[in-house]
Design a protein around this motif. Structure first.
Motif, PDB file in Angstrom:
ATOM      1  N   VAL A 195       5.910  12.394  -7.726  1.00 47.02           N
ATOM      2  CA  VAL A 195       6.095  11.900  -9.090  1.00 47.02           C
ATOM      3  C   VAL A 195       5.951  13.039 -10.099  1.00 47.02           C
ATOM      4  CG1 VAL A 195       5.096  10.402 -10.854  1.00 47.02           C
ATOM      5  CG2 VAL A 195       5.418   9.543  -8.547  1.00 47.02           C
ATOM      6  N   VAL A 196       4.952  13.888  -9.921  1.00 48.87           N
ATOM      7  CA  VAL A 196       4.743  15.001 -10.846  1.00 48.87           C
ATOM      8  C   VAL A 196       5.881  16.015 -10.726  1.00 48.87           C
ATOM      9  CG1 VAL A 196       3.225  16.935 -11.398  1.00 48.87           C
ATOM     10  CG2 VAL A 196       2.256  14.696 -10.974  1.00 48.87           C
ATOM     11  N   ALA A 197       6.363  16.265  -9.520  1.00 44.59           N
ATOM     12  CA  ALA A 197       7.485  17.197  -9.347  1.00 44.59           C
ATOM     13  C   ALA A 197       8.739  16.665 -10.045  1.00 44.59           C
ATOM     14  CB  ALA A 197       7.751  17.417  -7.863  1.00 44.59           C
ATOM     15  N   LEU A 198       9.003  15.382  -9.919  1.00 44.59           N
ATOM     16  CA  LEU A 198      10.148  14.772 -10.586  1.00 44.59           C
ATOM     17  C   LEU A 198       9.977  14.811 -12.107  1.00 44.59           C
ATOM     18  CD1 LEU A 198      12.826  13.336 -10.139  1.00 44.59           C
ATOM     19  CD2 LEU A 198      11.561  11.196  -9.995  1.00 44.59           C
ATOM     20  N   ALA A 199       8.767  14.558 -12.578  1.00 41.27           N
ATOM     21  CA  ALA A 199       8.490  14.621 -14.015  1.00 41.27           C
ATOM     22  C   ALA A 199       8.643  16.041 -14.535  1.00 41.27           C
ATOM     23  CB  ALA A 199       7.089  14.094 -14.305  1.00 41.27           C
ATOM     24  N   TYR A 200       8.266  17.034 -13.746  1.00 42.05           N
ATOM     25  CA  TYR A 200       8.421  18.433 -14.162  1.00 42.05           C
ATOM     26  C   TYR A 200       9.899  18.803 -14.288  1.00 42.05           C
ATOM     27  CZ  TYR A 200       8.111  23.474 -14.273  1.00 42.05           C
ATOM     28  OH  TYR A 200       8.254  24.780 -14.637  1.00 42.05           O
ATOM     29  N   MET A 229       0.851  -1.185   0.000  1.00 41.69           N
ATOM     30  CA  MET A 229       0.000   0.000   0.000  1.00 41.69           C
ATOM     31  C   MET A 229       0.893   1.244   0.000  1.00 41.69           C
ATOM     32  SD  MET A 229      -3.248   0.420   0.287  1.00 41.69           S
ATOM     33  CE  MET A 229      -4.540   1.417   0.901  1.00 41.69           C
ATOM     34  N   PRO A 230       0.624   2.217  -0.877  1.00 39.69           N
ATOM     35  CA  PRO A 230       1.470   3.416  -0.872  1.00 39.69           C
ATOM     36  C   PRO A 230       1.272   4.230   0.394  1.00 39.69           C
ATOM     37  CG  PRO A 230      -0.374   3.714  -2.345  1.00 39.69           C
ATOM     38  CD  PRO A 230      -0.419   2.287  -1.876  1.00 39.69           C
ATOM     39  N   HIS A 231       2.312   4.891   0.787  1.00 36.34           N
ATOM     40  CA  HIS A 231       2.261   5.693   1.991  1.00 36.34           C
ATOM     41  C   HIS A 231       2.384   7.151   1.613  1.00 36.34           C
ATOM     42  CE1 HIS A 231       2.728   2.098   4.442  1.00 36.34           C
ATOM     43  NE2 HIS A 231       3.631   1.703   3.568  1.00 36.34           N
ATOM     44  N   PRO A 248       1.948  10.639  -2.767  1.00 32.94           N
ATOM     45  CA  PRO A 248       3.108  10.240  -3.574  1.00 32.94           C
ATOM     46  C   PRO A 248       3.025  10.749  -5.012  1.00 32.94           C
ATOM     47  CG  PRO A 248       1.836   8.316  -2.900  1.00 32.94           C
ATOM     48  CD  PRO A 248       1.232   9.488  -2.243  1.00 32.94           C
ATOM     49  N   LEU A 249       1.826  10.989  -5.524  1.00 33.40           N
ATOM     50  CA  LEU A 249       1.688  11.508  -6.882  1.00 33.40           C
ATOM     51  C   LEU A 249       2.303  12.903  -7.001  1.00 33.40           C
ATOM     52  CD1 LEU A 249       0.602  11.108  -9.730  1.00 33.40           C
ATOM     53  CD2 LEU A 249      -1.564  12.068  -8.954  1.00 33.40           C
ATOM     54  N   ARG A 281       5.112   4.139 -13.076  1.00 35.35           N
ATOM     55  CA  ARG A 281       5.234   2.679 -13.208  1.00 35.35           C
ATOM     56  C   ARG A 281       6.219   2.110 -12.203  1.00 35.35           C
ATOM     57  NH1 ARG A 281       2.039  -0.453 -15.900  1.00 35.35           N
ATOM     58  NH2 ARG A 281       3.740  -1.734 -16.578  1.00 35.35           N
ATOM     59  N   PHE A 282       7.207   2.931 -11.803  1.00 32.98           N
ATOM     60  CA  PHE A 282       8.245   2.462 -10.882  1.00 32.98           C
ATOM     61  C   PHE A 282       7.983   2.883  -9.438  1.00 32.98           C
ATOM     62  CE2 PHE A 282      10.309   2.886 -15.050  1.00 32.98           C
ATOM     63  CZ  PHE A 282      10.640   1.560 -15.235  1.00 32.98           C
ATOM     64  N   ILE A 283       7.252   3.969  -9.224  1.00 33.74           N
ATOM     65  CA  ILE A 283       6.898   4.420  -7.892  1.00 33.74           C
ATOM     66  C   ILE A 283       5.395   4.229  -7.726  1.00 33.74           C
ATOM     67  CG2 ILE A 283       6.794   6.392  -6.317  1.00 33.74           C
ATOM     68  CD1 ILE A 283       9.222   7.542  -7.750  1.00 33.74           C
ATOM     69  N   SER A 284       4.988   3.503  -6.733  1.00 35.79           N
ATOM     70  CA  SER A 284       3.572   3.210  -6.525  1.00 35.79           C
ATOM     71  C   SER A 284       2.828   4.481  -6.123  1.00 35.79           C
ATOM     72  CB  SER A 284       3.426   2.155  -5.439  1.00 35.79           C
ATOM     73  OG  SER A 284       2.068   1.872  -5.234  1.00 35.79           O
ATOM     74  N   ILE A 285       1.852   4.906  -6.968  1.00 32.57           N
ATOM     75  CA  ILE A 285       1.114   6.124  -6.676  1.00 32.57           C
ATOM     76  C   ILE A 285      -0.367   5.879  -6.443  1.00 32.57           C
ATOM     77  CG2 ILE A 285       2.681   7.665  -7.905  1.00 32.57           C
ATOM     78  CD1 ILE A 285       0.773   7.577 -10.285  1.00 32.57           C
TER      79      ILE A 285
END
Length: 70
Positions: free
Chosen positions: A21-26, A4-6, A17-18, A65-69
């Motif tokens: 992920v979005v900050a890293l993608a930006y 389960m994501p934390h 966690p999303l 796909r690699f980080i559970s969101i």
């Protein structure tokens, strides 16, 4: 079996966690945009804003796909 994501916890602030992920993608999108400007590839893009948004969505999907969101 996936875990389960934390939430990310900074002090008493809980972040999804999303958001990470979005900050890293930006950040990756900004790097790709800077590289395309440096090599002159931006001349071949009709609408740069839509292209950047598309790259951001692609990176978000790939990193997700690699980080559970979910």
């Amino acid at each position: 079996m996936t875990t389960m994501p934390h939430e990310l916890i900074f002090g008493e602030i809980y972040l999804p966690p999303l958001l990470f992920v979005v900050a890293l993608a930006y950040i990756l999108t900004s790097i790709v945009s800077a590289i395309s400007v440096k090599f002159g590839l931006h001349r071949y893009i009709a609408v740069p804003a839509i292209a950047e948004l598309s790259i951001l969505i692609i990176f978000t999907g790939l990193i997700g796909r690699f980080i559970s969101i979910i």
